[in-house]
Design an enzyme around this catalytic site. Structure first.
Site, PDB file in Angstrom:
ATOM      1  N   ASP A  21       9.254 -18.977 -13.227  1.00 17.44           N
ATOM      2  CA  ASP A  21       9.984 -19.321 -12.916  1.00 17.44           C
ATOM      3  C   ASP A  21      10.476 -20.946 -12.426  1.00 17.44           C
ATOM      4  OD1 ASP A  21       9.095 -19.928 -10.192  1.00 17.44           O
ATOM      5  OD2 ASP A  21      11.370 -19.965  -8.868  1.00 17.44           O
ATOM      6  N   HIS A  22      11.319 -21.781 -12.659  1.00 20.52           N
ATOM      7  CA  HIS A  22      11.168 -23.068 -12.398  1.00 20.52           C
ATOM      8  C   HIS A  22      10.428 -23.628 -11.837  1.00 20.52           C
ATOM      9  CE1 HIS A  22      14.075 -22.122  -9.363  1.00 20.52           C
ATOM     10  NE2 HIS A  22      13.571 -23.602  -9.130  1.00 20.52           N
ATOM     11  N   CYS A  60       5.561 -18.441  -8.881  1.00 18.95           N
ATOM     12  CA  CYS A  60       6.378 -18.878  -8.503  1.00 18.95           C
ATOM     13  C   CYS A  60       5.801 -20.049  -7.856  1.00 18.95           C
ATOM     14  CB  CYS A  60       8.059 -17.861  -7.924  1.00 18.95           C
ATOM     15  SG  CYS A  60       7.636 -16.972  -6.672  1.00 18.95           S
ATOM     16  N   GLY A  61       7.082 -20.271  -6.577  1.00 23.83           N
ATOM     17  CA  GLY A  61       7.079 -21.208  -5.674  1.00 23.83           C
ATOM     18  C   GLY A  61       5.972 -21.120  -4.550  1.00 23.83           C
ATOM     19  N   THR A  62       5.818 -19.550  -4.258  1.00 27.37           N
ATOM     20  CA  THR A  62       4.866 -19.110  -3.304  1.00 27.37           C
ATOM     21  C   THR A  62       4.618 -18.069  -4.000  1.00 27.37           C
ATOM     22  OG1 THR A  62       6.905 -17.793  -2.671  1.00 27.37           O
ATOM     23  CG2 THR A  62       6.723 -19.751  -1.400  1.00 27.37           C
ATOM     24  N   GLY A  63       4.849 -17.014  -4.826  1.00 24.61           N
ATOM     25  CA  GLY A  63       4.116 -16.317  -5.662  1.00 24.61           C
ATOM     26  C   GLY A  63       5.023 -14.803  -5.095  1.00 24.61           C
ATOM     27  N   GLY A  89       7.956 -14.476  -4.065  1.00 27.01           N
ATOM     28  CA  GLY A  89       9.539 -13.794  -4.566  1.00 27.01           C
ATOM     29  C   GLY A  89       9.232 -12.955  -5.410  1.00 27.01           C
ATOM     30  N   HIS A 127      -9.129  -1.644  -5.319  1.00 28.20           N
ATOM     31  CA  HIS A 127      -8.506  -0.262  -4.546  1.00 28.20           C
ATOM     32  C   HIS A 127      -7.284   0.160  -4.588  1.00 28.20           C
ATOM     33  CE1 HIS A 127     -11.398  -1.049  -1.211  1.00 28.20           C
ATOM     34  NE2 HIS A 127     -12.312  -1.117  -2.027  1.00 28.20           N
ATOM     35  N   ASN A 128      -6.293  -1.277  -5.087  1.00 25.97           N
ATOM     36  CA  ASN A 128      -4.752  -0.913  -5.251  1.00 25.97           C
ATOM     37  C   ASN A 128      -4.776  -0.859  -7.275  1.00 25.97           C
ATOM     38  OD1 ASN A 128      -4.333  -3.784  -3.178  1.00 25.97           O
ATOM     39  ND2 ASN A 128      -4.609  -1.317  -2.749  1.00 25.97           N
ATOM     40  N   ARG A 178       3.243 -24.013  -5.113  1.00 26.67           N
ATOM     41  CA  ARG A 178       3.270 -24.328  -4.038  1.00 26.67           C
ATOM     42  C   ARG A 178       2.367 -24.236  -2.890  1.00 26.67           C
ATOM     43  NH1 ARG A 178       9.924 -23.844  -4.039  1.00 26.67           N
ATOM     44  NH2 ARG A 178      10.315 -25.555  -5.297  1.00 26.67           N
ATOM     45  N   ARG A 200     -11.597   7.845  -4.309  1.00 32.56           N
ATOM     46  CA  ARG A 200     -11.096   7.792  -3.275  1.00 32.56           C
ATOM     47  C   ARG A 200      -9.291   6.659  -3.638  1.00 32.56           C
ATOM     48  NH1 ARG A 200     -14.194   4.016  -1.995  1.00 32.56           N
ATOM     49  NH2 ARG A 200     -14.063   2.561   0.052  1.00 32.56           N
ATOM     50  N   HIS A 201      -9.170   5.819  -3.961  1.00 31.79           N
ATOM     51  CA  HIS A 201      -8.900   5.295  -4.574  1.00 31.79           C
ATOM     52  C   HIS A 201      -7.024   5.550  -4.936  1.00 31.79           C
ATOM     53  CE1 HIS A 201     -10.854   2.251  -1.996  1.00 31.79           C
ATOM     54  NE2 HIS A 201     -11.478   2.624  -2.690  1.00 31.79           N
ATOM     55  N   ARG A 212      -4.844   7.183  -2.959  1.00 30.35           N
ATOM     56  CA  ARG A 212      -4.063   6.202  -2.362  1.00 30.35           C
ATOM     57  C   ARG A 212      -2.628   5.680  -3.356  1.00 30.35           C
ATOM     58  NH1 ARG A 212      -9.190   4.586   0.536  1.00 30.35           N
ATOM     59  NH2 ARG A 212      -9.021   6.124   2.079  1.00 30.35           N
TER      60      ARG A 212
HETATM   61  C1  RB5 Z   1      12.702 -21.616  -5.557  1.00 29.83           C
HETATM   62  O1  RB5 Z   1      12.678 -22.530  -5.139  1.00 29.83           O
HETATM   63  C2  RB5 Z   1      11.452 -20.182  -4.679  1.00 29.83           C
HETATM   64  O2  RB5 Z   1      12.200 -19.949  -3.903  1.00 29.83           O
HETATM   65  C3  RB5 Z   1      10.861 -19.576  -5.830  1.00 29.83           C
HETATM   66  O3  RB5 Z   1      10.003 -19.943  -6.657  1.00 29.83           O
HETATM   67  C4  RB5 Z   1       9.680 -18.735  -4.824  1.00 29.83           C
HETATM   68  O4  RB5 Z   1       8.592 -19.350  -4.728  1.00 29.83           O
HETATM   69  C5  RB5 Z   1       9.898 -17.499  -4.034  1.00 29.83           C
HETATM   70  O5  RB5 Z   1      10.003 -16.088  -3.740  1.00 29.83           O
END
Ligand code: RB5
Length: 151
Positions: free
Chosen positions: A12-13, A69-72, A74, A102-103, A113, A136-137, A140
């Site tokens: 995303d942005h 994304c910002g955190t990965g 979402g 494993h997964n 971020r 075994r994996h 699962r």
């Molecule tokens: C966008 O502001 C932010 O919410 C998105 O990139 C992401 O971090 C969501 O999980």
């Protein structure tokens, strides 16, 4: 890097700048990829890009995906709603390795971020360079897949 799997990438942005860094890294390695967007910094909705990339994997266009994304987080939530997708949000290389071993994770999610360009490159190297162990994996992983039918 000699790599036979087809790679997909999207953001995303909020993940756009890190995605550009990851693409540069892949270019330097000579690893080809398909970019499912976004193609600019303008505000957008990460589930749209998670879905586009996951549809590409489902259609067999790509084997492994990278979502930023910002955190990965979402991106991983959205991707894991898609059938056949096992997305792992990682900010350490141990988890990136283990989630392949494993997964059989097929999508790596990274937060711009959260991690810098250097760590993102290491995460990608480990994720793309590690094979699923099976055995075994596999049982699962099959149980995870079965959860899709129980909905
Ligand atoms: C966008 O502001 C932010 O919410 C998105 O990139 C992401 O971090 C969501 O999980």
């Amino acid at each position: 890097m000699k790599f036979e799997k087809a790679i997909a990438i999207a953001s995303d942005h909020a993940g756009f700048n890190l995605k550009q860094e990851v693409k540069k890294h892949l270019d330097e390695l000579g690893v080809a990829y398909k970019d499912y967007g976004t193609y600019e910094n303008k505000s957008c909705n990460y589930p749209d890009y998670a879905e586009a990339l996951c549809r590409g994997i489902q259609a067999g266009e790509s084997d492994l995906g990278i979502l930023v994304c910002g955190t990965g987080v979402g991106m991983s939530m959205a991707a894991n709603k898609c059938r056949g997708i096992r997305a792992a949000c990682c900010s350490d290389t141990f988890s990136a390795r283990m989630t392949r071993m494993h997964n059989d994770a097929n999508v790596l999610c990274i937060g711009e971020r959260v991690v810098g360009a250097g760590l993102a490159a290491d995460l990608v190297d480990v994720f793309l360079g590690t094979a699923f162990e099976g055995g075994r994996h596999q049982i699962r992983v099959d149980m995870i897949t079965a959860l899709e039918e129980k909905r």
